[in-house]
Design a protein around this motif. Structure first.
Motif, PDB file in Angstrom:
ATOM      1  N   LEU A  33      13.089  19.035  23.128  1.00 27.46           N
ATOM      2  CA  LEU A  33      12.665  17.840  22.228  1.00 27.46           C
ATOM      3  C   LEU A  33      13.568  17.690  20.999  1.00 27.46           C
ATOM      4  N   PHE A  34      13.820  18.750  20.529  1.00 26.71           N
ATOM      5  CA  PHE A  34      14.488  18.538  19.255  1.00 26.71           C
ATOM      6  C   PHE A  34      15.869  19.308  19.068  1.00 26.71           C
ATOM      7  N   GLU A  35      16.493  19.475  20.176  1.00 24.11           N
ATOM      8  CA  GLU A  35      17.806  20.110  20.410  1.00 24.11           C
ATOM      9  C   GLU A  35      18.615  19.706  19.448  1.00 24.11           C
ATOM     10  N   GLY A  36      19.395  20.268  18.664  1.00 22.26           N
ATOM     11  CA  GLY A  36      20.466  19.934  17.818  1.00 22.26           C
ATOM     12  C   GLY A  36      19.916  19.194  16.499  1.00 22.26           C
ATOM     13  N   GLY A  37      18.891  18.849  16.262  1.00 24.90           N
ATOM     14  CA  GLY A  37      18.414  18.069  15.384  1.00 24.90           C
ATOM     15  C   GLY A  37      18.617  18.946  13.856  1.00 24.90           C
ATOM     16  N   ARG A  38      18.219  19.940  13.896  1.00 28.82           N
ATOM     17  CA  ARG A  38      18.452  21.005  12.499  1.00 28.82           C
ATOM     18  C   ARG A  38      19.739  20.843  12.254  1.00 28.82           C
ATOM     19  N   GLU A  39      20.611  21.333  13.047  1.00 27.89           N
ATOM     20  CA  GLU A  39      21.985  21.240  12.971  1.00 27.89           C
ATOM     21  C   GLU A  39      22.537  19.873  12.187  1.00 27.89           C
ATOM     22  N   PRO A 138      21.055   8.732  -7.775  1.00 20.27           N
ATOM     23  CA  PRO A 138      21.482   7.794  -7.477  1.00 20.27           C
ATOM     24  C   PRO A 138      22.712   7.962  -6.343  1.00 20.27           C
ATOM     25  N   GLY A 139      22.823   7.323  -5.284  1.00 17.19           N
ATOM     26  CA  GLY A 139      23.659   7.723  -4.353  1.00 17.19           C
ATOM     27  C   GLY A 139      23.400   8.906  -3.315  1.00 17.19           C
ATOM     28  N   GLY A 140      22.546   9.749  -3.819  1.00 12.95           N
ATOM     29  CA  GLY A 140      21.997  10.719  -2.914  1.00 12.95           C
ATOM     30  C   GLY A 140      21.595  10.522  -1.728  1.00 12.95           C
ATOM     31  N   ARG A 141      21.370  11.685  -0.840  1.00 14.51           N
ATOM     32  CA  ARG A 141      21.368  11.347   0.609  1.00 14.51           C
ATOM     33  C   ARG A 141      19.726  12.045   0.810  1.00 14.51           C
ATOM     34  N   LEU A 142      18.879  11.064   1.688  1.00  9.47           N
ATOM     35  CA  LEU A 142      17.640  11.765   2.318  1.00  9.47           C
ATOM     36  C   LEU A 142      17.947  11.871   3.676  1.00  9.47           C
ATOM     37  N   LEU A 143      17.703  12.994   4.255  1.00  8.40           N
ATOM     38  CA  LEU A 143      17.939  13.569   5.743  1.00  8.40           C
ATOM     39  C   LEU A 143      16.458  13.712   6.374  1.00  8.40           C
ATOM     40  N   LEU A 144      16.504  13.135   7.496  1.00  5.09           N
ATOM     41  CA  LEU A 144      15.104  13.255   8.047  1.00  5.09           C
ATOM     42  C   LEU A 144      15.369  13.715   9.721  1.00  5.09           C
ATOM     43  N   LEU A 145      14.335  14.510  10.102  1.00  5.11           N
ATOM     44  CA  LEU A 145      14.351  14.464  11.436  1.00  5.11           C
ATOM     45  C   LEU A 145      12.587  14.762  11.847  1.00  5.11           C
ATOM     46  N   ASP A 146      12.240  13.798  12.787  1.00  2.21           N
ATOM     47  CA  ASP A 146      10.814  14.183  13.241  1.00  2.21           C
ATOM     48  C   ASP A 146      10.393  13.293  14.547  1.00  2.21           C
ATOM     49  N   HIS A 147       9.396  13.563  15.246  1.00  2.00           N
ATOM     50  CA  HIS A 147       8.995  13.035  16.308  1.00  2.00           C
ATOM     51  C   HIS A 147       8.078  11.744  15.914  1.00  2.00           C
ATOM     52  N   ILE A 148       8.456  10.512  16.343  1.00  4.26           N
ATOM     53  CA  ILE A 148       7.819   9.174  15.958  1.00  4.26           C
ATOM     54  C   ILE A 148       7.133   8.498  17.214  1.00  4.26           C
ATOM     55  N   GLY A 149       6.833   7.356  16.742  1.00 10.33           N
ATOM     56  CA  GLY A 149       6.210   6.594  17.817  1.00 10.33           C
ATOM     57  C   GLY A 149       7.282   5.788  18.634  1.00 10.33           C
ATOM     58  N   SER A 150       7.258   6.013  19.938  1.00 10.94           N
ATOM     59  CA  SER A 150       8.436   5.486  20.975  1.00 10.94           C
ATOM     60  C   SER A 150       8.084   3.973  20.915  1.00 10.94           C
ATOM     61  N   ARG A 151       9.269   3.373  21.102  1.00  9.32           N
ATOM     62  CA  ARG A 151       9.087   1.888  21.244  1.00  9.32           C
ATOM     63  C   ARG A 151       8.920   1.485  22.691  1.00  9.32           C
ATOM     64  N   GLU A 193      19.689   7.863  14.737  1.00 11.24           N
ATOM     65  CA  GLU A 193      19.546   8.191  16.051  1.00 11.24           C
ATOM     66  C   GLU A 193      18.305   8.270  16.483  1.00 11.24           C
ATOM     67  N   ARG A 194      17.881   7.616  18.031  1.00  5.80           N
ATOM     68  CA  ARG A 194      16.780   7.602  18.579  1.00  5.80           C
ATOM     69  C   ARG A 194      16.796   8.339  19.778  1.00  5.80           C
ATOM     70  N   LEU A 195      16.145   9.492  20.110  1.00  5.67           N
ATOM     71  CA  LEU A 195      16.540  10.417  21.177  1.00  5.67           C
ATOM     72  C   LEU A 195      14.810  10.616  22.278  1.00  5.67           C
ATOM     73  N   LYS A 196      15.390  11.129  23.227  1.00  6.22           N
ATOM     74  CA  LYS A 196      14.106  11.409  23.979  1.00  6.22           C
ATOM     75  C   LYS A 196      13.223  10.161  24.147  1.00  6.22           C
ATOM     76  N   VAL A 200      12.066  10.775  19.042  1.00  6.45           N
ATOM     77  CA  VAL A 200      12.383  11.615  18.229  1.00  6.45           C
ATOM     78  C   VAL A 200      13.528  10.605  17.420  1.00  6.45           C
ATOM     79  N   GLU A 201      13.496  11.084  16.149  1.00  8.37           N
ATOM     80  CA  GLU A 201      14.421  10.151  15.176  1.00  8.37           C
ATOM     81  C   GLU A 201      15.197  11.211  14.371  1.00  8.37           C
ATOM     82  N   ARG A 202      16.471  10.705  14.087  1.00 14.26           N
ATOM     83  CA  ARG A 202      17.112  11.576  13.139  1.00 14.26           C
ATOM     84  C   ARG A 202      17.759  10.414  11.968  1.00 14.26           C
ATOM     85  N   VAL A 203      17.737  10.637  10.765  1.00 12.58           N
ATOM     86  CA  VAL A 203      17.940   9.606  10.056  1.00 12.58           C
ATOM     87  C   VAL A 203      18.680  10.173   8.730  1.00 12.58           C
TER      88      VAL A 203
END
Length: 210
Positions: A33-39, A138-151, A193-196, A200-203
């Motif tokens: 499910l989360f392959e490559g997400g941490r990277e 300011p200008g800093g970056r937030l990086l997220l990986l999680d499972h989310i509600g599918s559309r 990116e939304r996957l699976k 699964v979402e990477r932001v």
């Protein structure tokens, strides 16, 4: 309904209990499910990095050289495993106990904030996102990986039915969509990116400001 403090105390108990078997269990989901997400997430981190809900430290090997990593974790048992893991990797990290909903740092302290596979289980995830934005420069970056509600409604329906059990048993929600909360926290999505089947979402998002 239980207060946020009660829910947070419950989450601490849950993750303390899960800690000894967490790595074995999450490894299965990471292979599929989360392959490559941490990277994906960690490769985008720069400068002074805060990892919120660092868990057992599974992201630590993937950060690029030259970054400085501080980590906070609600569960002392999870944190103890992360500290041992960091020492085994020879990494100089600052890992400490802390609550994502009330981060123990001053405003604008970090260049990057990372949070993976955790907003699904933080009692007040909107508050946690606001806190992550607060400690970003300011200008800093937030990086997220999680499972989310599918559309895709058949997947969402399955998630919602399962969530009835997981939310009650472990405070874990399968249908949250945290990206919807970023704009209100002063964050602008720059990559997504939304996957699976959309579960699964990477932001990557940037903090707006002067």
């Amino acid at each position: 309904m239980a207060s946020r403090d009660d829910q947070t105390a419950r989450a601490r108990r849950v993750w303390d209990k899960v800690a000894p078997r967490y790595d074995r269990g999450i490894a299965f989901w990471e292979r599929g499910l989360f392959e490559g997400g941490r990277e994906w997430v960690c490769s985008r981190a720069t400068g002074q990095v805060l990892e919120v809900a660092v868990g057992t430290g599974r992201n630590l090997p993937f950060y690029p050289s030259g970054v400085t990593v501080t980590g906070v974790e609600l569960s002392p048992a999870m944190l103890a495993i992360a500290e041992q893991y960091a020492a085994g990797l020879g990494l100089a990290t600052d890992l400490r106990e802390g609550d994502a909903q009330a981060l123990p740092f001053a405003d604008a302290s970090f260049d990057t904030v990372v949070c993976t596979l955790s907003l699904c289980a933080i009692p007040d995830h909107a508050r946690a996102i606001a806190e992550m934005a607060r400690v970003l420069r300011p200008g800093g970056r937030l990086l997220l990986l999680d499972h989310i509600g599918s559309r895709w409604w058949p997947v969402w329906l399955g998630q919602r039915l399962l969530e009835v059990v997981t939310a009650r048993a472990a405070g874990e929600y399968l249908t949250r969509r945290p990206a919807r909360l970023l704009a209100a926290a002063g964050l602008q999505i720059t990559e997504s990116e939304r996957l699976k089947l959309g579960a699964v979402e990477r932001v990557a998002a940037r903090k707006l400001g002067p």
